[in-house]
Design an enzyme around this catalytic site. Structure first.
Site, PDB file in Angstrom:
ATOM      1  N   GLY A 151       2.811   1.399  11.358  1.00  0.00           N
ATOM      2  CA  GLY A 151       2.596   0.348  12.088  1.00  0.00           C
ATOM      3  C   GLY A 151       2.054  -0.960  11.839  1.00  0.00           C
ATOM      4  O   GLY A 151       2.320  -1.817  12.231  1.00  0.00           O
ATOM      5  N   ALA A 152       0.936  -1.063  10.864  1.00  0.00           N
ATOM      6  CA  ALA A 152       0.735  -2.289  10.419  1.00  0.00           C
ATOM      7  C   ALA A 152      -0.004  -2.458   8.843  1.00  0.00           C
ATOM      8  O   ALA A 152      -0.004  -0.695   8.755  1.00  0.00           O
ATOM      9  CB  ALA A 152      -0.990  -3.180  11.428  1.00  0.00           C
ATOM     10  N   MET A 153      -0.531  -3.497   8.428  1.00  0.00           N
ATOM     11  CA  MET A 153      -0.922  -4.049   6.574  1.00  0.00           C
ATOM     12  C   MET A 153      -1.804  -4.417   7.464  1.00  0.00           C
ATOM     13  O   MET A 153      -1.803  -5.396   7.484  1.00  0.00           O
ATOM     14  CB  MET A 153       0.064  -3.722   5.963  1.00  0.00           C
ATOM     15  CG  MET A 153      -0.430  -3.797   4.755  1.00  0.00           C
ATOM     16  SD  MET A 153      -1.483  -2.379   4.308  1.00  0.00           S
ATOM     17  CE  MET A 153      -2.823  -3.021   2.530  1.00  0.00           C
ATOM     18  N   ASN A 164      -3.479  -6.525   5.058  1.00  0.00           N
ATOM     19  CA  ASN A 164      -3.470  -7.665   4.092  1.00  0.00           C
ATOM     20  C   ASN A 164      -4.345  -8.759   4.457  1.00  0.00           C
ATOM     21  O   ASN A 164      -4.430  -9.155   5.902  1.00  0.00           O
ATOM     22  CB  ASN A 164      -1.584  -8.261   3.817  1.00  0.00           C
ATOM     23  CG  ASN A 164      -0.544  -7.330   3.623  1.00  0.00           C
ATOM     24  OD1 ASN A 164      -1.154  -6.714   3.065  1.00  0.00           O
ATOM     25  ND2 ASN A 164       0.029  -7.556   4.665  1.00  0.00           N
ATOM     26  N   GLU A 187      -6.703  -3.452  12.462  1.00  0.00           N
ATOM     27  CA  GLU A 187      -6.386  -4.371  11.070  1.00  0.00           C
ATOM     28  C   GLU A 187      -7.552  -5.492  10.631  1.00  0.00           C
ATOM     29  O   GLU A 187      -7.724  -5.632   9.987  1.00  0.00           O
ATOM     30  CB  GLU A 187      -5.220  -4.840  11.880  1.00  0.00           C
ATOM     31  CG  GLU A 187      -4.052  -3.544  10.843  1.00  0.00           C
ATOM     32  CD  GLU A 187      -3.895  -2.328  10.380  1.00  0.00           C
ATOM     33  OE1 GLU A 187      -4.177  -2.999   9.357  1.00  0.00           O
ATOM     34  OE2 GLU A 187      -3.723  -2.193  10.319  1.00  0.00           O
ATOM     35  N   GLU A 247      -9.992   3.771   6.083  1.00  0.00           N
ATOM     36  CA  GLU A 247      -8.717   4.131   7.230  1.00  0.00           C
ATOM     37  C   GLU A 247      -9.795   4.743   8.573  1.00  0.00           C
ATOM     38  O   GLU A 247      -9.116   4.469   9.980  1.00  0.00           O
ATOM     39  CB  GLU A 247      -8.194   5.123   6.871  1.00  0.00           C
ATOM     40  CG  GLU A 247      -6.893   4.332   6.302  1.00  0.00           C
ATOM     41  CD  GLU A 247      -6.119   3.267   6.611  1.00  0.00           C
ATOM     42  OE1 GLU A 247      -6.207   2.493   7.672  1.00  0.00           O
ATOM     43  OE2 GLU A 247      -5.921   1.967   5.566  1.00  0.00           O
ATOM     44  N   GLU A 281       0.959  -1.258  -0.132  1.00  0.00           N
ATOM     45  CA  GLU A 281       0.192   0.162   0.272  1.00  0.00           C
ATOM     46  C   GLU A 281       0.892   1.288  -0.125  1.00  0.00           C
ATOM     47  O   GLU A 281       1.706   1.118   0.645  1.00  0.00           O
ATOM     48  CB  GLU A 281      -0.697   0.051   1.392  1.00  0.00           C
ATOM     49  CG  GLU A 281      -2.138   0.696   1.151  1.00  0.00           C
ATOM     50  CD  GLU A 281      -2.921   1.378   2.490  1.00  0.00           C
ATOM     51  OE1 GLU A 281      -4.534   1.142   2.258  1.00  0.00           O
ATOM     52  OE2 GLU A 281      -2.461   0.588   3.433  1.00  0.00           O
TER      53      GLU A 281
END
Length: 852
Positions: free
Chosen positions: A273-275, A277, A310, A332, A139
């Site tokens: 920070g995080a993703m 997926n 997430e 988001e 991303e």
């Protein structure tokens, strides 16, 4: 890709050919830092074409062919790469007619050193050896760095991934493993199940020497954590909060989890920070691996928040995805809002909405600038997309969703969300689709209301006046420069009026001309933003203002007292209230017990501390001691039986404030003792331990610096490592800050952490200017070494440089040095600096008089 100029058409691919399925085979060489790939992409040719255009960058495409199910083959005459526009052009020897085809491509690439695309991450094992794994982060538009693709969110496809890896390595992707077979030279081909139709930026894989926990069954969904060997004892909290959130969202959305499994992966190197997926969520270690007994409430909250955020995306963002990057705010913002709901249910004692209201202060600060932006605006380039990942997207976006939810009622709002997800699952949407779904479920004018919040920047100051029989609500735009450009909103508001007891909460829509409510009581305490539910500031006229401050501690909820202090501080920064009046109002809150109110008071005292020297500074210290001592003495040093987590956090906040801002020698001495005890492994409450680290750094010497540096490398948890690392920026001696600055650009500090260390150093009251000079002198190296999406966090530190000379220097530097991936955020940072410089100039004489 060209990073300046051009409209959307410059960056959007032609729709003459679209994909529906990718079969990917990826073979990384971790030792060499390279990879090979092959793919078969099922495509639909919509009209005769001689050229197929797709995205690719930093890849070498070596072979290609085009075939269909009938055995027809069209020769590929040339494959060219357009690096400037990040495209591959596949030229055909003859036109391919419309129909279903398969495009086969073979290519090679290099693992990216800047933590984007397909990149390496390293750690040191128990024997002191450096071990390398490889992971992805796509991303917004970096899947094209790992495989040629149609790298746009609305071009969803099914993905079948095979990873060819060395035996003994863990290999993970979005879906469960469905087969493996030897692939020669001690390698194995690991094949994964097909995904649901999804966008390229959500494809993911991880390969390397990791450990996996046993799967926890969450109502039929297996949940695991992958981590560096030896850190399995730090996963329990993430699993607990993850299982809770997964169940919470499944119930809230009324739709089953859209994948067959979910893996959390803790990565040593990770720029975000995080993703989210799908099925393979990647995290920074510090936001996943945690030991609750050694962590502060804020550190635990950060983990629970990110885990929930997430997982919320699995539905809102992954199952249903924005059509183009202008809609990333909705992904988001909604995930942030839903994470707050989930964590509030997970740990109601943490007052999640209270802490969120505090986070909103930053968004309110940015949105009061001339350089603010609408929540949604046109996005053309990938740089434009990157610029949307800011506080306005995450925090303001979530705040206006919260405002709408409280106005409509949670049940009706939830009905609209379920309708939206069911109507659009596996598809792509625009923002208006969400409002239409909620409007259909509630029969309220949702689109009319929300369009005023989404398509224009800023927010209102709602002013309340009492008349003989009514309360009148008027609005104008709140800006730090005092200008009102006529922007108005449809303002959903909860108001409470009482003359004792809780009072009645009433919902009101304050339209552009204003609104009135019949009075319910004589001489009431009016709370115009009950529950802190709306994204705005409030002003009270006449006796209303006096009553609300006089009765703040007994008539206002904690979140409302926070709003009162925060709004009053903003009024002072804007020049509408003298500093002395703010200080007198705050003095009346000595009996305050709420963590978030105290955190804001301490933050504002920190700003005043930057503006005073000599005798006035001693006066400020006395004020802080007077203000904080009564609250601290009620708590004491010793933890009470079953003491709430927020009380522990408050103790830590007061310790650091009394020692650093108040110059309290007794508190400083005890804090230094506690830091040493905690570092030696003795039991010390985590909030006190963290506060003591800050106290020692603010007064520390060279020996302390060396101890902190060592601890930043060998502390037993990721959170403690970062506590000590970032505290290196708080040392006040110039030679020590020089060491911290050099470390930030060395191999001793991970590139993902360096921007925060440098930005914090610029915020150092005594030596921030020295840090700024270092950043200027090393600007090219900063941009070469650090992840692109983190440069703005470094630049954010300049807002603490508040002399006219510093302002002139900073503004001139950034006239010549662009941050193209964060242009809007940079403008906001620079304007915030100008606001702070003007604030300092205005209040310095006021503070000198008040504290003399």
């Amino acid at each position: 890709m060209s990073r300046t100029g051009g409209g959307e058409s410059t960056y959007r691919l032609p729709r003459t050919v679209i994909p529906s399925r990718y079969e990917l085979a990826i073979e990384p060489d971790l030792a060499a830092g390279t990879f090979r790939g092959a793919e078969d992409i099922r495509i639909t040719v919509r009209e005769p074409v001689r050229e197929i255009v797709l995205n690719a960058v930093d890849l070498r495409v070596e072979d290609g062919r085009l075939t269909n199910g009938n055995g027809t083959k069209v020769d590929v005459s040339e494959i060219s790469l357009d690096r400037a526009n990040e495209r591959a052009r596949v030229l055909l020897a003859e036109p391919a007619p419309p129909g279903e085809w398969t495009l086969h491509l073979e290519y090679t690439g290099v693992l990216n050193e800047r933590l984007v695309g397909f990149y390496p991450s390293t750690y040191t094992d128990a024997e002191g050896r450096t071990r390398t794994l490889a992971t992805t982060h796509f991303e917004a538009a970096d899947a094209r760095r790992a495989f040629p693709c149609w790298d746009e969110p609305d071009l969803k496809a099914v993905f079948s991934v095979t990873l060819v890896v060395e035996e003994g390595l863990v290999a993970l992707s979005n879906t469960p493993e469905v087969g493996r077979e030897p692939s020669g030279d001690r390698k194995v081909a690991v094949r994964f199940d097909d995904t649901i139709p999804m966008s390229t930026y959500l494809v993911a894989w991880v390969v390397g020497p990791l450990e996996l926990t046993e799967a926890v069954d969450v109502d039929g969904v297996p949940l695991r954590v992958a981590h560096v060997p030896g850190k399995g004892h730090l996963v329990d909290f993430a699993i607990e909060s993850g299982a809770f959130s997964l169940r919470f969202f499944t119930d809230y959305y009324g739709i089953p989890y859209p994948e067959k499994k979910v893996d959390f992966v803790a990565l040593p190197d990770f720029a975000a920070g995080a993703m989210e997926n799908l099925g393979l969520i990647t995290y920074r270690e510090s936001l996943l691996l945690v030991e609750p007994s050694q962590s502060t409430q804020q550190e635990l909250l950060a983990v629970a928040d990110v885990v929930a955020h997430e997982l919320a995306h699995m539905w809102f963002g992954d199952l249903v995805t924005m059509r183009w990057w202008n809609g990333i705010w909705l992904n988001e913002a909604f995930a942030t809002f839903m994470a707050n709901l989930a964590v509030d249910a997970f740990r109601p004692d943490w007052d999640r909405w209270g802490s969120f209201r505090r986070v909103c202060s930053t968004a309110l600060e940015i949105d009061a600038l001339d350089s603010t932006r609408p929540i949604e605006y046109p996005v053309n380039s990938p740089d434009d997309a990157s610029d949307m990942f800011d506080s306005l997207t995450y925090t303001k976006g979530a705040a206006v969703l919260r405002m709408l939810e409280r106005y409509l009622g949670p049940g009706r709002f939830r009905d609209g969300i379920h309708r939206y997800l069911k109507d659009h699952e596996f598809g792509n949407t625009e923002t208006s689709d969400l409002w239409d779904s909620i409007e259909a479920a509630t029969e309220e004018p949702v689109r009319r209301i929300m369009d005023t919040w989404i398509w224009q920047g800023g927010y209102p100051l709602v002013t309340v006046r009492e008349d003989a029989d009514s309360l009148s609500f008027a609005q104008e735009r709140f800006r730090y420069d005092g200008g009102d450009d006529g922007t108005r909103w449809e303002v959903p508001l909860l108001a409470r009026e009482s003359s004792g007891g809780d009072g009645e909460v009433r919902a009101i829509l304050v339209e552009p001309p204003g609104a009135d409510l019949p009075r319910l009581a004589r001489d009431p305490v009016v709370v115009a933003n009950a529950e802190g539910a709306s994204f705005l500031r409030v002003g009270y006229e006449g006796a209303l203002r006096e009553r609300v401050w006089t009765h703040a501690l007994d008539a206002l909820a904690a979140i409302e007292r926070f709003g009162l202090v925060d709004d009053t501080w903003a009024e002072a920064v804007a020049g509408g209230l003298p500093a002395a009046e703010y200080l007198e109002l705050v003095r009346g809150l000595r009996g305050e017990t709420d963590l978030h109110v105290w955190q804001t008071v301490v933050t504002t005292m920190g700003w005043f501390d930057r503006f005073v020297e000599a005798e006035p500074r001693e006066g400020l210290r006395r004020y802080v001691r007077e203000l904080g001592r009564s609250a601290f003495d009620r708590l004491g040093w010793e933890l009470g039986p079953d003491e709430p987590d927020l009380s522990r956090s408050l103790r830590g906040t007061l310790v650091s404030a009394l020692a650093i801002l108040g110059g309290d020698a007794e508190v400083s001495t005890r804090a230094r003792e506690l830091e040493a005890e905690a570092r030696a492994g003795e039991p010390v409450d985590a909030s006190l331990a963290a506060a003591s680290v800050a106290v020692v750094a603010a007064t520390g010497d060279a020996d302390d610096f060396e101890r902190f540096l060592a601890r930043s490398k060998d502390a037993p948890t990721p959170q403690e490592q970062l506590r000590y690392l970032y505290a290196l920026a708080d040392f006040r001696h110039s030679d020590l800050i020089d060491r911290a600055l050099d470390l930030a650009l060395s191999d001793e500090v991970r590139s993902q952490n360096a921007p925060f260390l440098l930005g914090r150093a610029m915020g150092n009251r005594d030596v921030g200017d020295r840090a700024w000079r270092f950043v200027k002198e090393h600007w090219e190296e900063v941009n070469r070494r650090l992840p692109p999406n983190t440069i703005i966090y470094l630049a954010d530190g300049v807002r603490f440089l508040t002399t006219p000379e510093q302002e002139a220097d900073v503004q001139a530097f950034f006239e010549e040095h662009d941050i193209p991936q964060a242009r809007k955020m940079l403008k906001q940072v620079l304007e915030r600096q100008r606001i702070n410089v003007a604030f300092r100039r205005r209040v310095e004489p006021q503070l000198a008089a008040f504290f003399r």
